[in-house]
Design a protein around this motif. Structure first.
Motif, PDB file in Angstrom:
ATOM      1  N   GLU A 183       0.835  -1.211   0.000  1.00 56.81           N
ATOM      2  CA  GLU A 183       0.000   0.000   0.000  1.00 56.81           C
ATOM      3  C   GLU A 183       0.861   1.249   0.000  1.00 56.81           C
ATOM      4  O   GLU A 183       0.616   2.187  -0.767  1.00 56.81           O
ATOM      5  N   ASP A 184       1.892   1.285   0.866  1.00 58.99           N
ATOM      6  CA  ASP A 184       2.774   2.452   0.932  1.00 58.99           C
ATOM      7  C   ASP A 184       3.519   2.648  -0.381  1.00 58.99           C
ATOM      8  O   ASP A 184       3.694   3.775  -0.856  1.00 58.99           O
ATOM      9  N   LEU A 185       3.977   1.553  -0.993  1.00 61.20           N
ATOM     10  CA  LEU A 185       4.685   1.660  -2.265  1.00 61.20           C
ATOM     11  C   LEU A 185       3.771   2.236  -3.342  1.00 61.20           C
ATOM     12  O   LEU A 185       4.178   3.104  -4.118  1.00 61.20           O
ATOM     13  N   ARG A 186       2.525   1.782  -3.364  1.00 64.09           N
ATOM     14  CA  ARG A 186       1.592   2.276  -4.383  1.00 64.09           C
ATOM     15  C   ARG A 186       1.246   3.745  -4.168  1.00 64.09           C
ATOM     16  O   ARG A 186       1.030   4.485  -5.134  1.00 64.09           O
ATOM     17  N   ILE A 187       1.195   4.186  -2.902  1.00 59.35           N
ATOM     18  CA  ILE A 187       0.950   5.614  -2.645  1.00 59.35           C
ATOM     19  C   ILE A 187       2.110   6.449  -3.181  1.00 59.35           C
ATOM     20  O   ILE A 187       1.914   7.460  -3.867  1.00 59.35           O
ATOM     21  N   ILE A 188       3.348   6.040  -2.859  1.00 54.38           N
ATOM     22  CA  ILE A 188       4.534   6.772  -3.321  1.00 54.38           C
ATOM     23  C   ILE A 188       4.563   6.810  -4.849  1.00 54.38           C
ATOM     24  O   ILE A 188       4.743   7.871  -5.469  1.00 54.38           O
ATOM     25  N   ASP A 189       4.390   5.649  -5.465  1.00 53.87           N
ATOM     26  CA  ASP A 189       4.436   5.570  -6.926  1.00 53.87           C
ATOM     27  C   ASP A 189       3.320   6.403  -7.557  1.00 53.87           C
ATOM     28  O   ASP A 189       3.540   7.127  -8.535  1.00 53.87           O
ATOM     29  N   GLY A 190       2.122   6.338  -6.987  1.00 50.68           N
ATOM     30  CA  GLY A 190       1.002   7.088  -7.542  1.00 50.68           C
ATOM     31  C   GLY A 190       1.228   8.591  -7.533  1.00 50.68           C
ATOM     32  O   GLY A 190       0.867   9.290  -8.482  1.00 50.68           O
ATOM     33  N   LEU A 191       1.851   9.103  -6.447  1.00 49.65           N
ATOM     34  CA  LEU A 191       2.131  10.544  -6.371  1.00 49.65           C
ATOM     35  C   LEU A 191       3.158  10.960  -7.425  1.00 49.65           C
ATOM     36  O   LEU A 191       3.020  12.004  -8.076  1.00 49.65           O
ATOM     37  N   TRP A 192       4.206  10.158  -7.603  1.00 52.71           N
ATOM     38  CA  TRP A 192       5.221  10.467  -8.622  1.00 52.71           C
ATOM     39  C   TRP A 192       4.596  10.465 -10.020  1.00 52.71           C
ATOM     40  O   TRP A 192       4.840  11.378 -10.819  1.00 52.71           O
ATOM     41  N   VAL A 193       3.817   9.435 -10.327  1.00 54.11           N
ATOM     42  CA  VAL A 193       3.227   9.332 -11.663  1.00 54.11           C
ATOM     43  C   VAL A 193       2.254  10.484 -11.914  1.00 54.11           C
ATOM     44  O   VAL A 193       2.251  11.097 -12.985  1.00 54.11           O
ATOM     45  N   LYS A 194       1.440  10.800 -10.901  1.00 54.36           N
ATOM     46  CA  LYS A 194       0.433  11.854 -11.061  1.00 54.36           C
ATOM     47  C   LYS A 194       1.073  13.208 -11.342  1.00 54.36           C
ATOM     48  O   LYS A 194       0.709  13.893 -12.308  1.00 54.36           O
ATOM     49  N   HIS A 195       2.030  13.617 -10.499  1.00 51.50           N
ATOM     50  CA  HIS A 195       2.560  14.982 -10.602  1.00 51.50           C
ATOM     51  C   HIS A 195       3.604  15.133 -11.712  1.00 51.50           C
ATOM     52  O   HIS A 195       3.964  16.266 -12.056  1.00 51.50           O
ATOM     53  N   SER A 196       4.103  14.017 -12.268  1.00 54.70           N
ATOM     54  CA  SER A 196       5.038  14.106 -13.395  1.00 54.70           C
ATOM     55  C   SER A 196       4.341  13.799 -14.720  1.00 54.70           C
ATOM     56  O   SER A 196       5.006  13.690 -15.748  1.00 54.70           O
ATOM     57  N   ASN A 197       3.007  13.632 -14.668  1.00 57.55           N
ATOM     58  CA  ASN A 197       2.242  13.287 -15.871  1.00 57.55           C
ATOM     59  C   ASN A 197       2.763  12.008 -16.528  1.00 57.55           C
ATOM     60  O   ASN A 197       2.888  11.918 -17.760  1.00 57.55           O
ATOM     61  N   GLY A 198       3.090  11.005 -15.690  1.00 59.86           N
ATOM     62  CA  GLY A 198       3.510   9.709 -16.200  1.00 59.86           C
ATOM     63  C   GLY A 198       4.975   9.615 -16.576  1.00 59.86           C
ATOM     64  O   GLY A 198       5.399   8.602 -17.137  1.00 59.86           O
ATOM     65  N   LEU A 199       5.775  10.637 -16.262  1.00 62.06           N
ATOM     66  CA  LEU A 199       7.198  10.617 -16.629  1.00 62.06           C
ATOM     67  C   LEU A 199       8.036   9.854 -15.609  1.00 62.06           C
ATOM     68  O   LEU A 199       8.965   9.123 -15.974  1.00 62.06           O
ATOM     69  N   PHE A 200       7.720  10.015 -14.299  1.00 58.70           N
ATOM     70  CA  PHE A 200       8.518   9.404 -13.248  1.00 58.70           C
ATOM     71  C   PHE A 200       7.669   8.424 -12.427  1.00 58.70           C
ATOM     72  O   PHE A 200       6.445   8.470 -12.445  1.00 58.70           O
ATOM     73  N   GLY A 201       8.369   7.563 -11.653  1.00 58.07           N
ATOM     74  CA  GLY A 201       7.672   6.637 -10.757  1.00 58.07           C
ATOM     75  C   GLY A 201       8.252   5.237 -10.860  1.00 58.07           C
ATOM     76  O   GLY A 201       8.892   4.857 -11.850  1.00 58.07           O
ATOM     77  N   PHE A 202       8.045   4.424  -9.800  1.00 54.31           N
ATOM     78  CA  PHE A 202       8.544   3.061  -9.799  1.00 54.31           C
ATOM     79  C   PHE A 202       7.877   2.225 -10.893  1.00 54.31           C
ATOM     80  O   PHE A 202       8.515   1.390 -11.540  1.00 54.31           O
ATOM     81  N   SER A 203       6.575   2.422 -11.089  1.00 58.97           N
ATOM     82  CA  SER A 203       5.879   1.635 -12.113  1.00 58.97           C
ATOM     83  C   SER A 203       6.385   1.984 -13.506  1.00 58.97           C
ATOM     84  O   SER A 203       6.436   1.120 -14.389  1.00 58.97           O
ATOM     85  N   VAL A 204       6.779   3.243 -13.715  1.00 56.00           N
ATOM     86  CA  VAL A 204       7.352   3.651 -15.002  1.00 56.00           C
ATOM     87  C   VAL A 204       8.692   2.954 -15.207  1.00 56.00           C
ATOM     88  O   VAL A 204       8.986   2.422 -16.288  1.00 56.00           O
ATOM     89  N   GLN A 205       9.530   2.930 -14.139  1.00 52.88           N
ATOM     90  CA  GLN A 205      10.820   2.242 -14.222  1.00 52.88           C
ATOM     91  C   GLN A 205      10.628   0.755 -14.482  1.00 52.88           C
ATOM     92  O   GLN A 205      11.377   0.139 -15.251  1.00 52.88           O
ATOM     93  N   LYS A 206       9.646   0.174 -13.827  1.00 53.14           N
ATOM     94  CA  LYS A 206       9.385  -1.258 -13.998  1.00 53.14           C
ATOM     95  C   LYS A 206       9.083  -1.582 -15.463  1.00 53.14           C
ATOM     96  O   LYS A 206       9.619  -2.546 -16.016  1.00 53.14           O
ATOM     97  N   GLN A 207       8.235  -0.782 -16.102  1.00 52.29           N
ATOM     98  CA  GLN A 207       7.870  -1.054 -17.498  1.00 52.29           C
ATOM     99  C   GLN A 207       9.083  -0.893 -18.410  1.00 52.29           C
ATOM    100  O   GLN A 207       9.269  -1.692 -19.351  1.00 52.29           O
ATOM    101  N   ILE A 208       9.921   0.112 -18.153  1.00 53.15           N
ATOM    102  CA  ILE A 208      11.130   0.303 -18.962  1.00 53.15           C
ATOM    103  C   ILE A 208      12.051  -0.896 -18.806  1.00 53.15           C
ATOM    104  O   ILE A 208      12.628  -1.394 -19.769  1.00 53.15           O
ATOM    105  N   PRO A 249      15.123  12.018 -18.819  1.00 59.09           N
ATOM    106  CA  PRO A 249      14.502  10.910 -19.552  1.00 59.09           C
ATOM    107  C   PRO A 249      13.364  10.294 -18.738  1.00 59.09           C
ATOM    108  O   PRO A 249      13.278  10.473 -17.522  1.00 59.09           O
ATOM    109  N   LYS A 250      12.529   9.544 -19.396  1.00 58.62           N
ATOM    110  CA  LYS A 250      11.434   8.862 -18.724  1.00 58.62           C
ATOM    111  C   LYS A 250      11.994   7.835 -17.744  1.00 58.62           C
ATOM    112  O   LYS A 250      12.912   7.086 -18.064  1.00 58.62           O
ATOM    113  N   GLY A 251      11.447   7.805 -16.523  1.00 58.35           N
ATOM    114  CA  GLY A 251      11.893   6.862 -15.498  1.00 58.35           C
ATOM    115  C   GLY A 251      13.133   7.309 -14.744  1.00 58.35           C
ATOM    116  O   GLY A 251      13.677   6.552 -13.938  1.00 58.35           O
TER     117      GLY A 251
END
Length: 335
Positions: A225-250, A297-299
């Motif tokens: 839950e904590d990881l998803r909160i952190i990742d969600g905030l990064w993805v939201k405020h960077s418009n999908g540029l940053f975040g753990f989930s973005v790194q995972k997909q790359i 760069p992305k991620g």
């Protein structure tokens, strides 16, 4: 005659109740035994009662602590509610002023337009001097319009300041960790500070703030839950540029596995090149990163946590560090 429960000391009437109404302890009297109850049994029973009493006292202490925490959070919520109500009232007043000025401006525009139309219709029967006088009067009225527009802009600016001053709603995980500060930093575009705050919060969640790094067990047991909160905030405020989930997909696009494993070694270099942690075959240090969504760069972020992952061995190469980071981020499984 009243008796007391040996665990929680709640009074009760003997032979009328079988269990304590508060702690649930068995209050059934011992059956009569010829020759009396053996001393060994009594001693064992005393120890059992003492153990039950300690458990009861501990549970009561935990209940009191929880009640204090709830009371404190309720006080904070009440205070924030009062502030929001005050801001809302100020906002409503400013909106009323803007509406009044806008109405006044519209009325003046309509009056000027009507006057111009009347003057144009009366031109044939008016002298040139009178027409010039009227035109000057109309021009004077038109000069007042910029002042009204300036007043509207000033009030709008003040309204925006009040709206921005309304505090963000607290972002809490079920385990009690507060991500409001991380949300504020990301929302304001303070990417470097947000990167540091992310590493600090992850250490706090893993209970490793004093040690200063995360090992494989910490990563494995990190709350999803904590990881998803952190990742969600990064993805939201960077418009999908940053975040753990973005790194995972790359990482997966580079040939890696969702659990952080990698079939061949060059996947790590490919991943680092893609997210900008390695440039021209050189690994970048934290101070050389790009903390701008327009240039990074992305991620690229978050990245600080990469330095918070350790094995027992020391002196690993830069490639070893990135390998440890990626392979240990089996934390990605929770995204």
């Amino acid at each position: 005659m009243m008796a007391k429960c040996p665990v929680c000391e709640t009074e009760y009437t003997p032979n009328e109740v079988e269990t304590c109404s508060v702690c649930g302890y068995d209050l059934t009297p011992y059956p009569p035994i010829i020759g009396g109850i053996p001393s060994g049994f009594l001693e064992k029973e005393k120890k059992r009662i003492a153990a039950a009493k300690r458990v009861w006292q501990l549970s009561q202490s935990q209940v009191e602590s929880a009640q204090l925490m709830v009371s404190h959070l309720q006080s904070q919520l009440d205070e924030m509610t009062r502030k929001i109500e005050g801001f809302t009232q100020s906002q409503s007043q400013l909106e009323s002023q803007i509406e009044a000025i806008a109405s006044q401006l519209q009325s003046q525009n309509e009056a000027i337009a009507s006057q111009l139309q009347s003057q144009n219709e009366a031109i044939p029967s008016q002298s040139q001097s009178r027409l010039e006088s009227q035109n000057k009067a109309i021009a004077s009225q038109l000069q007042s319009l910029p002042r009204l527009e300036s007043q509207i802009e000033a009030i709008a600016s003040q309204l925006q300041s009040i709206t921005e001053a309304v505090p963000d709603t607290p972002i809490l995980s079920s385990s009690g960790f507060d991500y409001t500060e991380l949300n504020r930093l990301l929302k304001s575009g303070y990417w470097k500070a947000a990167d540091d705050e992310t590493a600090k919060m992850m250490l706090a969640v893993a209970r490793q703030t004093q040690r200063g790094y995360l090992d494989e067990n910490d990563i494995k047991n990190f709350p999803g839950e904590d990881l998803r909160i952190i990742d969600g905030l990064w993805v939201k405020h960077s418009n999908g540029l940053f975040g753990f989930s973005v790194q995972k997909q790359i990482y997966i696009n580079c040939g890696g596995k969702p659990d952080g494993s990698y079939p061949v070694d060059n996947i790590l270099e490919r991943f680092a090149d893609e997210v900008g942690w390695r440039v021209n075959y050189e690994w970048l240090r934290g101070k050389d990163l790009t903390f701008s969504p327009w240039d990074a760069p992305k991620g690229h972020l978050p990245e600080n946590v990469r330095y918070r992952v350790r094995r027992k061995q020391r002196g690993m190469s830069r490639c070893g560090v990135i390998g440890e980071y990626v392979s240990s981020l089996s934390i990605w499984r929770n995204l």
